[in-house]
Each structure stands twice: as C-alpha cells, then as structure tokens.
Design a protein around this motif. Structure first.
Motif, mmCIF file in Angstrom:
data_model
loop_
_atom_site.group_PDB
_atom_site.id
_atom_site.type_symbol
_atom_site.label_atom_id
_atom_site.label_comp_id
_atom_site.label_asym_id
_atom_site.label_seq_id
_atom_site.Cartn_x
_atom_site.Cartn_y
_atom_site.Cartn_z
ATOM 1 N N SER A 14 -33.820 -38.417 -17.009
ATOM 2 C CA SER A 14 -35.864 -38.357 -16.149
ATOM 3 C C SER A 14 -35.448 -36.804 -16.129
ATOM 4 C CB SER A 14 -35.465 -38.870 -15.172
ATOM 5 O OG SER A 14 -36.037 -39.311 -13.786
ATOM 6 N N ASP A 15 -37.074 -36.367 -15.964
ATOM 7 C CA ASP A 15 -37.362 -35.622 -15.672
ATOM 8 C C ASP A 15 -37.818 -35.124 -14.077
ATOM 9 O OD1 ASP A 15 -39.971 -36.974 -15.645
ATOM 10 O OD2 ASP A 15 -40.764 -35.196 -16.127
ATOM 11 N N SER A 16 -37.808 -36.701 -12.990
ATOM 12 C CA SER A 16 -38.055 -36.824 -11.783
ATOM 13 C C SER A 16 -36.871 -37.451 -11.191
ATOM 14 C CB SER A 16 -39.317 -37.963 -10.972
ATOM 15 O OG SER A 16 -39.159 -38.616 -12.293
ATOM 16 N N LYS A 93 -34.004 -33.580 -16.991
ATOM 17 C CA LYS A 93 -35.630 -33.091 -18.200
ATOM 18 C C LYS A 93 -36.040 -34.479 -18.647
ATOM 19 C CE LYS A 93 -34.161 -28.628 -19.177
ATOM 20 N NZ LYS A 93 -33.668 -26.897 -20.285
ATOM 21 N N GLN A 94 -36.835 -34.825 -18.712
ATOM 22 C CA GLN A 94 -37.123 -36.217 -19.766
ATOM 23 C C GLN A 94 -36.549 -35.835 -21.370
ATOM 24 O OE1 GLN A 94 -38.884 -38.497 -18.135
ATOM 25 N NE2 GLN A 94 -38.496 -39.605 -20.480
ATOM 26 N N GLU A 95 -36.479 -35.394 -22.035
ATOM 27 C CA GLU A 95 -35.771 -34.947 -23.431
ATOM 28 C C GLU A 95 -34.145 -35.265 -23.446
ATOM 29 O OE1 GLU A 95 -37.037 -32.349 -22.312
ATOM 30 O OE2 GLU A 95 -39.190 -32.854 -22.474
ATOM 31 N N PHE A 96 -33.375 -35.472 -24.656
ATOM 32 C CA PHE A 96 -32.239 -36.263 -24.053
ATOM 33 C C PHE A 96 -31.639 -34.364 -24.688
ATOM 34 C CE2 PHE A 96 -32.117 -41.077 -26.017
ATOM 35 C CZ PHE A 96 -32.493 -41.488 -24.273
ATOM 36 N N TRP A 97 -30.184 -34.506 -24.396
ATOM 37 C CA TRP A 97 -29.742 -33.296 -25.076
ATOM 38 C C TRP A 97 -29.472 -34.241 -26.578
ATOM 39 C CZ3 TRP A 97 -24.280 -32.883 -21.751
ATOM 40 C CH2 TRP A 97 -24.715 -33.117 -20.592
ATOM 41 N N PRO A 98 -29.339 -33.142 -27.163
ATOM 42 C CA PRO A 98 -29.256 -33.273 -29.193
ATOM 43 C C PRO A 98 -28.324 -32.932 -29.309
ATOM 44 C CG PRO A 98 -29.374 -30.443 -28.641
ATOM 45 C CD PRO A 98 -29.900 -31.592 -27.630
ATOM 46 N N ARG A 99 -27.134 -33.030 -28.750
ATOM 47 C CA ARG A 99 -25.639 -34.006 -29.118
ATOM 48 C C ARG A 99 -24.876 -33.786 -27.401
ATOM 49 N NH1 ARG A 99 -27.036 -28.411 -30.876
ATOM 50 N NH2 ARG A 99 -25.651 -27.356 -29.577
ATOM 51 N N LEU A 100 -23.251 -34.149 -27.154
ATOM 52 C CA LEU A 100 -22.743 -33.197 -26.200
ATOM 53 C C LEU A 100 -21.878 -32.986 -26.227
ATOM 54 C CD1 LEU A 100 -21.089 -35.207 -23.895
ATOM 55 C CD2 LEU A 100 -19.246 -36.032 -25.734
ATOM 56 N N LEU A 101 -21.861 -31.754 -27.458
ATOM 57 C CA LEU A 101 -21.461 -30.862 -26.983
ATOM 58 C C LEU A 101 -21.700 -29.586 -27.915
ATOM 59 C CD1 LEU A 101 -17.470 -31.757 -28.953
ATOM 60 C CD2 LEU A 101 -18.281 -32.243 -26.483
ATOM 61 N N LYS A 102 -21.340 -28.532 -27.018
ATOM 62 C CA LYS A 102 -21.479 -27.478 -26.662
ATOM 63 C C LYS A 102 -21.907 -26.839 -29.070
ATOM 64 C CE LYS A 102 -21.902 -23.936 -23.455
ATOM 65 N NZ LYS A 102 -23.307 -23.824 -23.652
ATOM 66 N N TRP A 117 -26.215 -46.679 -26.018
ATOM 67 C CA TRP A 117 -27.249 -45.939 -26.307
ATOM 68 C C TRP A 117 -28.659 -46.821 -25.680
ATOM 69 C CZ3 TRP A 117 -26.550 -40.541 -26.676
ATOM 70 C CH2 TRP A 117 -27.814 -40.335 -27.824
ATOM 71 N N VAL A 118 -29.923 -45.813 -25.765
ATOM 72 C CA VAL A 118 -30.636 -46.497 -25.354
ATOM 73 C C VAL A 118 -32.174 -45.641 -26.121
ATOM 74 C CG1 VAL A 118 -33.242 -46.718 -24.319
ATOM 75 C CG2 VAL A 118 -30.581 -47.942 -23.487
ATOM 76 N N ASP A 119 -33.087 -45.578 -27.093
ATOM 77 C CA ASP A 119 -33.822 -44.373 -27.528
ATOM 78 C C ASP A 119 -34.178 -44.080 -26.548
ATOM 79 O OD1 ASP A 119 -33.075 -44.638 -30.169
ATOM 80 O OD2 ASP A 119 -34.548 -46.065 -30.993
ATOM 81 N N GLU A 120 -34.950 -42.403 -26.869
ATOM 82 C CA GLU A 120 -35.059 -41.839 -25.679
ATOM 83 C C GLU A 120 -36.668 -42.210 -25.565
ATOM 84 O OE1 GLU A 120 -36.108 -36.714 -25.549
ATOM 85 O OE2 GLU A 120 -35.305 -37.779 -27.249
ATOM 86 N N ASP A 121 -37.560 -43.004 -26.154
ATOM 87 C CA ASP A 121 -38.842 -43.341 -25.723
ATOM 88 C C ASP A 121 -38.441 -44.360 -25.525
ATOM 89 O OD1 ASP A 121 -38.030 -44.920 -28.516
ATOM 90 O OD2 ASP A 121 -40.535 -44.681 -29.057
ATOM 91 N N GLU A 122 -37.422 -45.630 -25.233
ATOM 92 C CA GLU A 122 -37.562 -46.727 -24.733
ATOM 93 C C GLU A 122 -36.518 -46.688 -23.403
ATOM 94 O OE1 GLU A 122 -35.566 -48.962 -28.422
ATOM 95 O OE2 GLU A 122 -37.777 -48.907 -29.186
#
Length: 172
Positions: A14-16, A93-102, A117-122
C-alpha cells in the motif's frame, strides 16, 4: 548438522496505509520449541536458529531481505510446526517486491505461499487482513481451498464441465 527450513512467503502493498504494507514469512520448523529458538529480526534481514528434537539437528537460515522492514512492527507466532512472521515494509509503495530476498538467485528452500498470496491488482478486494495471524488461528480446516465448494463450479469433478459420454460420439 544444520538444516535449512522450508520458507514460504507472500505480501501486500500500500502506498498510503502502513497497516496494509507487509510481508508474510513462514519458517517450517517442525518440533522446534520456543525455548530452543533464536530469532533476530533486523531492518534488512531475518536470522533464525532452532533445535529440532525429532530430527536431532539444528535448523538455521538467514534471509537478507529485498528491501527494509520496520522490525518494531513485526508480529510473530510460534507453533509446534512453524514460525510465522508478519513483517511491515518500511517504504510505502503500491508495487510489490519482485522477490523476498535481495539476491535474485533461486533458493531451493524458498517458495511462494499461495494460501496467502494475492495478485498485486487484486489486493484491495482481497479483504482486510491486518491481523492475519489471529484470523488464521480462527479458521477451520477447509483443506486450504478457502471454503470453495468445487462441486458447484461445473457439472463434472473439480469444476470440469460434464462432457457426457464423449467416447461414444461418432460410433453409428
């Protein structure tokens, strides 16, 4: 001997709203009692070590996270089978992390937790789950399918349409 536990993860963003900006991490640690566990949660990593009575071995893993979290907002639930963590992401940030680890290298012990898990847009329609651990404990045993009755999805088993006697078609 040291074993690496299976680790599953999912996330929300969430970005807010900081309360809706977190990562679920589950360390599968069967038969590791709380008094034989060392868990250290820092802004950039989670370190775990625990002794399993049944395996007569130590589980150990260090997860260097993709981005920073707020360690003071971490929620922990320790059961006989696992340690579940809810880690609050530091940056809104609204965007998901692309992965858990660096590190982008595939880790054999790390898996996506598709039950959470829930898709980013849902994620906004997925429901409120700020206190996911208490809801998880209150849920009954639905076999992990979220209460879906597959018999109502179609005519055949598992939601497949009833194809009738397909084998007899064209035999005149």
């Amino acid at each position: 001997m040291s074993l690496t536990p299976e680790v599953t993860w999912a996330q929300r963003s969430s970005d807010s709203d900081a309360e809706r900006n977190y990562v679920f991490v589950t360390l599968m640690t069967p038969d590791v009692s709380k008094d034989k566990t060392k868990l250290d949660v820092k802004a950039d990593r989670v370190t775990f070590e625990g002794y399993s009575n049944s395996k007569k071995a130590t589980y150990a893993v260090e997860l260097v996270l993709f981005a920073e979290i707020d360690p003071s907002a971490t929620k922990i639930s320790h059961t006989d089978r696992s340690i579940e963590l809810v880690l609050r992401k530091k940056d809104l940030k609204q965007e998901f992390w692309p992965r858990l680890l660096k590190d982008s290298k595939k880790m054999h012990f790390l898996k996506t937790d598709f039950d959470k898990w829930v898709d980013e847009d849902e994620q906004d329609v997925a429901g409120e789950d700020e206190d996911y651990m208490s809801k998880m404990n209150a849920m009954g045993g639905d076999g992990g399918f979220g209460g879906i009755d597959f018999s109502k999805l179609g005519g055949g088993a598992g939601g497949m349409p009833d194809l009738g006697d397909l084998g007899a078609a064209g035999k005149d």
